[in-house]
Scaffold this motif. Structure first.
Motif, PDB file in Angstrom:
ATOM      1  N   PHE A  24       0.843  -1.192   0.000  1.00 15.63           N
ATOM      2  CA  PHE A  24       0.000   0.000   0.000  1.00 15.63           C
ATOM      3  C   PHE A  24       0.882   1.247   0.000  1.00 15.63           C
ATOM      4  O   PHE A  24       2.010   1.215   0.478  1.00 15.63           O
ATOM      5  CB  PHE A  24      -0.974   0.007   1.188  1.00 15.63           C
ATOM      6  CG  PHE A  24      -0.304  -0.145   2.525  1.00 15.63           C
ATOM      7  CD1 PHE A  24       0.094   0.963   3.255  1.00 15.63           C
ATOM      8  CD2 PHE A  24      -0.079  -1.409   3.066  1.00 15.63           C
ATOM      9  CE1 PHE A  24       0.703   0.824   4.488  1.00 15.63           C
ATOM     10  CE2 PHE A  24       0.533  -1.555   4.305  1.00 15.63           C
ATOM     11  CZ  PHE A  24       0.926  -0.437   5.011  1.00 15.63           C
ATOM     12  N   PRO A  25       0.346   2.340  -0.549  1.00 15.04           N
ATOM     13  CA  PRO A  25       1.145   3.566  -0.624  1.00 15.04           C
ATOM     14  C   PRO A  25       1.102   4.358   0.678  1.00 15.04           C
ATOM     15  O   PRO A  25       0.132   4.304   1.423  1.00 15.04           O
ATOM     16  CB  PRO A  25       0.448   4.355  -1.733  1.00 15.04           C
ATOM     17  CG  PRO A  25      -0.986   3.924  -1.642  1.00 15.04           C
ATOM     18  CD  PRO A  25      -0.935   2.474  -1.231  1.00 15.04           C
ATOM     19  N   ILE A  26       2.178   5.072   0.920  1.00 11.03           N
ATOM     20  CA  ILE A  26       2.205   6.100   1.959  1.00 11.03           C
ATOM     21  C   ILE A  26       2.700   7.374   1.293  1.00 11.03           C
ATOM     22  O   ILE A  26       3.397   7.324   0.281  1.00 11.03           O
ATOM     23  CB  ILE A  26       3.089   5.734   3.173  1.00 11.03           C
ATOM     24  CG1 ILE A  26       4.533   5.513   2.760  1.00 11.03           C
ATOM     25  CG2 ILE A  26       2.529   4.531   3.907  1.00 11.03           C
ATOM     26  CD1 ILE A  26       5.490   5.447   3.935  1.00 11.03           C
ATOM     27  N   ASP A  27       2.308   8.492   1.828  1.00 10.66           N
ATOM     28  CA  ASP A  27       2.668   9.770   1.232  1.00 10.66           C
ATOM     29  C   ASP A  27       2.496  10.851   2.294  1.00 10.66           C
ATOM     30  O   ASP A  27       2.138  10.565   3.436  1.00 10.66           O
ATOM     31  CB  ASP A  27       1.776  10.048   0.012  1.00 10.66           C
ATOM     32  CG  ASP A  27       2.367  11.069  -0.959  1.00 10.66           C
ATOM     33  OD1 ASP A  27       3.446  11.626  -0.688  1.00 10.66           O
ATOM     34  OD2 ASP A  27       1.727  11.303  -1.995  1.00 10.66           O
ATOM     35  N   GLU A  28       2.735  12.052   1.899  1.00  8.54           N
ATOM     36  CA  GLU A  28       2.490  13.223   2.727  1.00  8.54           C
ATOM     37  C   GLU A  28       1.445  14.077   2.022  1.00  8.54           C
ATOM     38  O   GLU A  28       1.343  14.048   0.792  1.00  8.54           O
ATOM     39  CB  GLU A  28       3.768  14.035   2.916  1.00  8.54           C
ATOM     40  CG  GLU A  28       4.781  13.400   3.848  1.00  8.54           C
ATOM     41  CD  GLU A  28       4.370  13.426   5.308  1.00  8.54           C
ATOM     42  OE1 GLU A  28       3.607  14.338   5.723  1.00  8.54           O
ATOM     43  OE2 GLU A  28       4.813  12.540   6.049  1.00  8.54           O
TER      44      GLU A  28
END
Length: 139
Positions: A24-28
């Motif tokens: 799964f993606p993580i981001d800000e």
């Protein structure tokens, strides 16, 4: 089994977290230089607490044959004093089903004993960070 976080160059700050066969993606958010393509690291930390409480309460209710039909856990963060060493999480449990007040209080007590809650409040965590060998070299 390791958790691997890999840079995803399709975004400014985006990374992909791989846990077993799950990715799964993580981001800000944009306000922090990202594109909001996934939750932040802080949100994952906070959600680990909520998920653990939900699963612990459900497991306990099944084990004790308490008629819990639904559970929703909300985690609210106050990180206004994090840099001073204080990080506040307020957890609210919404329990569904034909529960007595005694059962509701029992499940509340169990929620406070979930393993992640204990990790966050009762365990000293030691973290070591090291560099991997540069690509193309043997270590």
């Amino acid at each position: 089994m390791p958790i691997v976080v890999t840079r995803d160059r399709s975004g400014k700050m985006k990374h992909i977290v791989t846990v077993r066969q799950h990715a799964f993606p993580i981001d800000e958010p944009a306000s922090n230089g990202g594109e909001d393509a996934g939750p932040t690291a802080h949100e994952l930390y906070d959600s680990a607490l909520g998920a653990c409480k939900a699963m612990t309460v459900l497991w306990y209710a099944h084990r004790k044959q308490i008629p819990l039909e639904d559970i929703e856990v909300t985690v609210d963060r106050d990180d206004s004093e994090e840099r001073k060493g204080l990080y506040r999480l307020r957890v609210t449990l919404a329990l569904g089903g034909p529960l007595t007040e005694t059962q509701r209080q029992e499940l509340l007590t169990v929620a406070a004993k979930c393993p992640v809650h204990r990790l966050m409040t009762q365990v000293t965590t030691e973290i070591s960070t090291q560099l991997a060998a540069p690509a193309g070299t043997t270590g």
